[in-house]
Design an enzyme around this catalytic site. Sequence first.
Site, PDB file in Angstrom:
ATOM      1  N   ARG A 280       0.850  -1.202   0.000  1.00 18.53           N
ATOM      2  CA  ARG A 280       0.000   0.000   0.000  1.00 18.53           C
ATOM      3  C   ARG A 280       0.883   1.249   0.000  1.00 18.53           C
ATOM      4  NH1 ARG A 280      -2.747  -0.406   5.347  1.00 18.53           N
ATOM      5  NH2 ARG A 280      -0.880  -1.653   5.696  1.00 18.53           N
TER       6      ARG A 280
ATOM      7  N   ASP B 183      -8.995  -2.885   8.782  1.00 16.86           N
ATOM      8  CA  ASP B 183      -7.571  -3.069   8.558  1.00 16.86           C
ATOM      9  C   ASP B 183      -6.849  -2.733   9.852  1.00 16.86           C
ATOM     10  OD1 ASP B 183      -8.849  -0.604   7.471  1.00 16.86           O
ATOM     11  OD2 ASP B 183      -6.822   0.133   7.285  1.00 16.86           O
TER      12      ASP B 183
ATOM     13  N   GLU C  67     -10.857   8.074  17.357  1.00 14.12           N
ATOM     14  CA  GLU C  67     -11.194   7.151  16.274  1.00 14.12           C
ATOM     15  C   GLU C  67     -11.778   5.820  16.770  1.00 14.12           C
ATOM     16  OE1 GLU C  67      -7.522   5.697  14.910  1.00 14.12           O
ATOM     17  OE2 GLU C  67      -8.238   5.154  12.906  1.00 14.12           O
TER      18      GLU C  67
HETATM   19  O1  LIG Z   1      -3.244   4.267   6.593  1.00 19.00           O
HETATM   20  C1  LIG Z   1      -3.655   2.962   6.917  1.00 19.00           C
HETATM   21  C2  LIG Z   1      -5.111   2.722   6.551  1.00 19.00           C
HETATM   22  O2  LIG Z   1      -5.899   3.775   7.087  1.00 19.00           O
HETATM   23  C3  LIG Z   1      -7.272   3.800   6.757  1.00 19.00           C
HETATM   24  O3  LIG Z   1      -8.000   2.879   7.579  1.00 19.00           O
HETATM   25  C4  LIG Z   1      -8.447   3.294   8.828  1.00 19.00           C
HETATM   26  O4  LIG Z   1      -8.985   4.609   8.816  1.00 19.00           O
HETATM   27  C5  LIG Z   1     -10.108   4.833   7.928  1.00 19.00           C
HETATM   28  C6  LIG Z   1     -10.552   6.271   8.140  1.00 19.00           C
HETATM   29  O5  LIG Z   1     -11.094   6.454   9.409  1.00 19.00           O
HETATM   30  C7  LIG Z   1     -11.242   3.835   8.192  1.00 19.00           C
HETATM   31  O6  LIG Z   1     -12.185   3.926   7.163  1.00 19.00           O
HETATM   32  C8  LIG Z   1     -10.711   2.407   8.272  1.00 19.00           C
HETATM   33  O7  LIG Z   1     -11.784   1.587   8.700  1.00 19.00           O
HETATM   34  C9  LIG Z   1      -9.564   2.359   9.270  1.00 19.00           C
HETATM   35  O8  LIG Z   1      -9.104   1.067   9.452  1.00 19.00           O
HETATM   36  C10 LIG Z   1      -7.557   3.546   5.285  1.00 19.00           C
HETATM   37  O9  LIG Z   1      -8.945   3.368   5.053  1.00 19.00           O
HETATM   38  C11 LIG Z   1      -6.789   2.357   4.763  1.00 19.00           C
HETATM   39  O10 LIG Z   1      -7.028   2.167   3.397  1.00 19.00           O
HETATM   40  C12 LIG Z   1      -5.311   2.612   5.027  1.00 19.00           C
HETATM   41  O11 LIG Z   1      -4.532   1.601   4.474  1.00 19.00           O
END
Ligand SMILES: OC[C@H]1O[C@H](O[C@H]2O[C@H](CO)[C@@H](O)[C@H](O)[C@H]2O)[C@H](O)[C@@H](O)[C@@H]1O
Length: 561
Positions: free
Chosen positions: A284, A319, A503
């Site tokens: 990523r 994730d 969060e």
């Molecule tokens: O940078 C790492 C990952 O961050 C995001 O995931 C997390 O934050 C998002 C925003 O709040 C949320 O939608 C997700 O559920 C979280 O786990 C991002 O969406 C990932 O793609 C990224 O790799």
Amino acid sequence: MQKSVGYRRSKSANILPWMLSGLLISVNLPVQADGLQRSLGENNQPPDIRFGPLYIAVQSAKVFPDQKTFADAIPKFDPNTIIADWQMQKRQRNFDLRHFIALNFSLPGSGSKYVPPVGQSLRAHINGLWPVLIRHSEKVARWDSLLSLPKPYAVPGGRFREVYYWDSYFTMLGLAESGHWNTVRNMVDNFASQLDRYGHIPNGNRTYYLSRSQPPFFSMMVDLLASHDGDAVYRNYLPQLQKEYGYWMAGAEKLNLNDADLRVVKLSDGTVLNRYWDDRDAPRTESWLDDVQTAQKAPSREKQQVWRDLRAGAASGWDFSSRWFDNPNDLASIRTTAILPVDLNALLYHLEVTLAKASKLNNDAAASSHFAELAKNRQQAINRVLWDKKQGWYADYDWQKKTLRSQLTAATLFPLYMQIASQSQADLTATAVQNQLVKPGGLVTTTVNNGQQWDAPNGWAPLQWVAVEGLNHYGKQTLAREIGMRFLNNVQKTYDKDHKLVEKYAVEGKNMGGGGGGEYPLQDGFGWTNGVTLKLMDSWCPQGATCNNVADIPATAEKRE
Ligand SMILES: OC[C@H]1O[C@H](O[C@H]2O[C@H](CO)[C@@H](O)[C@H](O)[C@H]2O)[C@H](O)[C@@H](O)[C@@H]1O
């Protein structure tokens, strides 16, 4: 069926200057493994592809503590010029990569800090935060990884400086509760515009998020807006609802038994269900080094497969979580693409139901009964394939190993949320949830404590909402309220101590309050927590009253409709 057009697939190779230099071979780049790297549209190239070895050099040297910082940095000059300069300078004695990057890129700022006035109530704090979280990107700088959107939108906060697909639904619940219907409308319009432009809604509005989506909440957003603006909303967004469906179901009609393509899987009995997927199989962009290191920990696996599964994990929104691992304590054992997730399929059931409704309102009876039939089939498939009879709860299915993954996770509540379960299935699921997932600070994500953020001891606002709504649908008001109030008390206590909403929360153990784990530090802001908190507070606040803090909610209040 529409193909994803986030990346233009063209036959002509897209040769970048750094490829011509021969470096691609000499440094054995992981991006080499990325099947799409030679066919990406010039405008939407993610920075790891645009900058190639320079990107890798910066992330490998850990120039920034957070790998997302460089992914979001804006080049000040033509990238080809920056790359050429770097090639020339990097072998010079005293070359300082950090200084070079500072000269050639604008780095993302930390954003304006919102300092709440002393003694501010939780409600006033959330209401005061909405304007802080609003962003505009009608015009973006050339080569910026940020993707433009026609209207203003709310971001989650902290390092998450862009709009996120599934977060937005829960944020919108709160925006609507605060009366910001115009922002809700703008955000639905933005997502509709992405469906028109890319054929799907990306994980977030960044070039590096274009190769995947996130849990499909668009039809829920349309429902929310229609609850205020009326049924015309369904007809207005019918074309985009159809595009969303086309993205998730692409390739389904050509599948053989026991086969998968993109986001669809056909089981040996002909049942078609969905999985999470990312079009790329490289580390990523925003977590480049983490993914390179994870793949190194699984030498027996193909690196590209590990990266694909990590990316599909990011598409799931969970994730990362033991939900996707073969070994619950080992991220490198991730197999997201081998799993049919119960939440994803419940959400697609809702999309089918919404398409049936929107088609009917559009006077298209044939399309309406077609989608109603698809929804009925999916409901039956979920209750056949994803219902664990032995355990008495919904689980995910491993289509490669042909076994149910019997793990109990908060995702088990999605079939209740979408009213797919029978009453007896809901009764059994509720008992399991009560016995194993309800903790002092709310609903825990799973029972595995492994340092991943979508595992114990963390509880997440969106999953509290899904649980409360789902349980309420089946007459489980007491349990729903127990979960909701425990979470609210956790949020309030943390707010009283730290003056912020975060969060995720630890819902059990000695360190209840702000959650931890995963690959980046706890973020505050925070869109979906604000939205769900406001919604839950108002759910149990007596009609006509205003509950400014959780303590204002009477101990025995009925849920407000
Ligand atoms: O940078 C790492 C990952 O961050 C995001 O995931 C997390 O934050 C998002 C925003 O709040 C949320 O939608 C997700 O559920 C979280 O786990 C991002 O969406 C990932 O793609 C990224 O790799």
